[in-house]
Design a protein around this motif. Sequence first.
Motif, mmCIF file in Angstrom:
data_model
loop_
_atom_site.group_PDB
_atom_site.id
_atom_site.type_symbol
_atom_site.label_atom_id
_atom_site.label_comp_id
_atom_site.label_asym_id
_atom_site.label_seq_id
_atom_site.Cartn_x
_atom_site.Cartn_y
_atom_site.Cartn_z
ATOM 1 N N LYS A 104 48.184 28.383 22.862
ATOM 2 C CA LYS A 104 47.665 27.187 21.965
ATOM 3 C C LYS A 104 46.502 27.829 20.813
ATOM 4 C CE LYS A 104 48.588 23.384 25.085
ATOM 5 N NZ LYS A 104 47.978 22.209 25.748
ATOM 6 N N LEU A 105 46.682 27.285 19.913
ATOM 7 C CA LEU A 105 45.832 27.743 18.727
ATOM 8 C C LEU A 105 45.382 26.379 18.041
ATOM 9 C CD1 LEU A 105 48.366 30.156 16.948
ATOM 10 C CD2 LEU A 105 46.385 31.038 18.610
ATOM 11 N N ARG A 106 44.250 26.711 17.033
ATOM 12 C CA ARG A 106 43.817 25.742 16.186
ATOM 13 C C ARG A 106 44.009 26.131 14.738
ATOM 14 N NH1 ARG A 106 41.040 21.105 17.819
ATOM 15 N NH2 ARG A 106 40.636 21.418 15.583
ATOM 16 N N PRO A 107 44.103 25.416 13.801
ATOM 17 C CA PRO A 107 44.341 25.836 12.395
ATOM 18 C C PRO A 107 43.193 26.644 11.872
ATOM 19 C CG PRO A 107 44.177 23.606 12.458
ATOM 20 C CD PRO A 107 44.256 23.949 13.985
ATOM 21 N N ASN A 108 41.801 26.380 12.287
ATOM 22 C CA ASN A 108 40.675 27.056 11.823
ATOM 23 C C ASN A 108 40.376 28.042 12.871
ATOM 24 O OD1 ASN A 108 39.812 25.232 13.465
ATOM 25 N ND2 ASN A 108 38.346 24.305 12.131
ATOM 26 N N ILE A 109 41.145 28.736 13.537
ATOM 27 C CA ILE A 109 41.010 30.032 14.614
ATOM 28 C C ILE A 109 40.137 31.090 13.747
ATOM 29 C CG2 ILE A 109 43.134 31.187 14.420
ATOM 30 C CD1 ILE A 109 42.803 31.142 17.333
ATOM 31 N N ASP A 113 39.721 35.564 17.965
ATOM 32 C CA ASP A 113 40.385 34.770 18.715
ATOM 33 C C ASP A 113 42.015 34.722 18.562
ATOM 34 O OD1 ASP A 113 37.902 33.950 19.741
ATOM 35 O OD2 ASP A 113 37.847 32.235 18.557
ATOM 36 N N PHE A 114 42.355 34.990 17.265
ATOM 37 C CA PHE A 114 43.606 35.027 16.712
ATOM 38 C C PHE A 114 44.340 36.274 17.492
ATOM 39 C CE2 PHE A 114 46.968 36.678 13.990
ATOM 40 C CZ PHE A 114 47.775 35.613 14.163
ATOM 41 N N GLU A 115 43.568 37.263 17.395
ATOM 42 C CA GLU A 115 43.962 38.607 17.839
ATOM 43 C C GLU A 115 44.230 38.547 19.487
ATOM 44 O OE1 GLU A 115 41.352 41.480 16.865
ATOM 45 O OE2 GLU A 115 41.773 41.648 14.780
ATOM 46 N N ARG A 140 41.340 15.283 10.274
ATOM 47 C CA ARG A 140 41.824 15.485 8.656
ATOM 48 C C ARG A 140 42.502 16.847 8.690
ATOM 49 N NH1 ARG A 140 36.436 14.964 5.852
ATOM 50 N NH2 ARG A 140 35.332 13.453 7.286
ATOM 51 N N GLU A 141 42.666 17.592 9.793
ATOM 52 C CA GLU A 141 43.436 18.653 9.759
ATOM 53 C C GLU A 141 44.890 18.580 9.598
ATOM 54 O OE1 GLU A 141 40.517 21.482 12.487
ATOM 55 O OE2 GLU A 141 42.262 20.475 13.489
ATOM 56 N N LEU A 142 45.178 17.347 10.051
ATOM 57 C CA LEU A 142 46.383 16.830 10.051
ATOM 58 C C LEU A 142 47.248 16.789 8.726
ATOM 59 C CD1 LEU A 142 48.871 16.388 12.025
ATOM 60 C CD2 LEU A 142 48.117 13.897 12.329
ATOM 61 N N SER A 143 46.356 16.427 7.771
ATOM 62 C CA SER A 143 46.658 16.349 6.656
ATOM 63 C C SER A 143 46.867 17.741 5.904
ATOM 64 C CB SER A 143 45.563 15.601 5.373
ATOM 65 O OG SER A 143 44.286 16.368 5.443
ATOM 66 N N HIS A 144 46.725 18.833 6.594
ATOM 67 C CA HIS A 144 47.205 20.099 5.998
ATOM 68 C C HIS A 144 48.036 21.017 6.947
ATOM 69 C CE1 HIS A 144 44.292 19.979 2.612
ATOM 70 N NE2 HIS A 144 43.525 19.239 3.531
ATOM 71 N N PRO A 145 49.431 20.457 7.067
ATOM 72 C CA PRO A 145 50.390 20.909 7.886
ATOM 73 C C PRO A 145 50.683 22.630 7.568
ATOM 74 C CG PRO A 145 51.311 19.519 6.574
ATOM 75 C CD PRO A 145 49.856 19.324 6.344
ATOM 76 N N ARG A 149 51.488 26.243 9.379
ATOM 77 C CA ARG A 149 52.749 27.182 9.253
ATOM 78 C C ARG A 149 52.305 28.512 8.769
ATOM 79 N NH1 ARG A 149 56.711 23.197 9.251
ATOM 80 N NH2 ARG A 149 56.663 21.339 8.070
ATOM 81 N N GLU A 150 51.445 28.781 8.040
ATOM 82 C CA GLU A 150 50.976 30.005 7.626
ATOM 83 C C GLU A 150 50.679 30.547 8.983
ATOM 84 O OE1 GLU A 150 47.915 29.878 4.867
ATOM 85 O OE2 GLU A 150 49.058 28.821 3.266
ATOM 86 N N LEU A 151 49.697 30.109 9.979
ATOM 87 C CA LEU A 151 49.150 30.743 11.103
ATOM 88 C C LEU A 151 50.461 31.050 11.930
ATOM 89 C CD1 LEU A 151 46.822 31.306 12.399
ATOM 90 C CD2 LEU A 151 46.428 29.053 13.436
#
Length: 185
Positions: A104-109, A113-115, A140-145, A149-151
């Motif tokens: 599980k990840l978050r968009p602003n990781i 943490d990503f590694e 509000r993160e949901l408004s930038h899917p 996708r990039e992650l």
Amino acid sequence: MVKAGFKNIWRWIIISKEGLRVNEEIRVREVRLITDKGEQLGIVPVKEALKIAEERGLDLVEVAPQAKPPVCKTMDIGKYKYEQSKREREARKKQRIINVKEVKLRPNIEEHDFEVKTKNAIRFLKDGDKVKVTIMFRGRELSHPELGRELLSRVAEVVKELASVEKNPKLEGKNMTMILTPKQN
């Protein structure tokens, strides 16, 4: 006398499980008889086949009931069942159950943490498991899917040598998921 009754009951239980008819359960006049060593004795009456099996201390087992006349073989039914269960256990050992592990990840990781998360995904893939990568959006993160996708494309890029994308990124409610499957060597 009592032991023989239990023996017949035991054989009946074996027959009902496997569909094999043994000794007295064979209800035809004549059978094609094969010995335990593989010799064919030809077509003989059932009573004679039972007598031959009994003389050798073996059971008469119907191996091909659909044949005309049915094919019977003299063998030790207990030994046969034991060897068959042994083969089934070996086959089960060789089976590989594929598990689906989740990362599980978050968009602003953060980068570190990503590694760590991608190392876990790589470890799971090396173990032969599928990996479900989930990005959880809040508010509000949901408004930038597109960030999700990039992650997910970054994760796919990192593990591209070990895995292929089985299911492309898809937004389901507040989560975006992608499934990775290990490549076969």
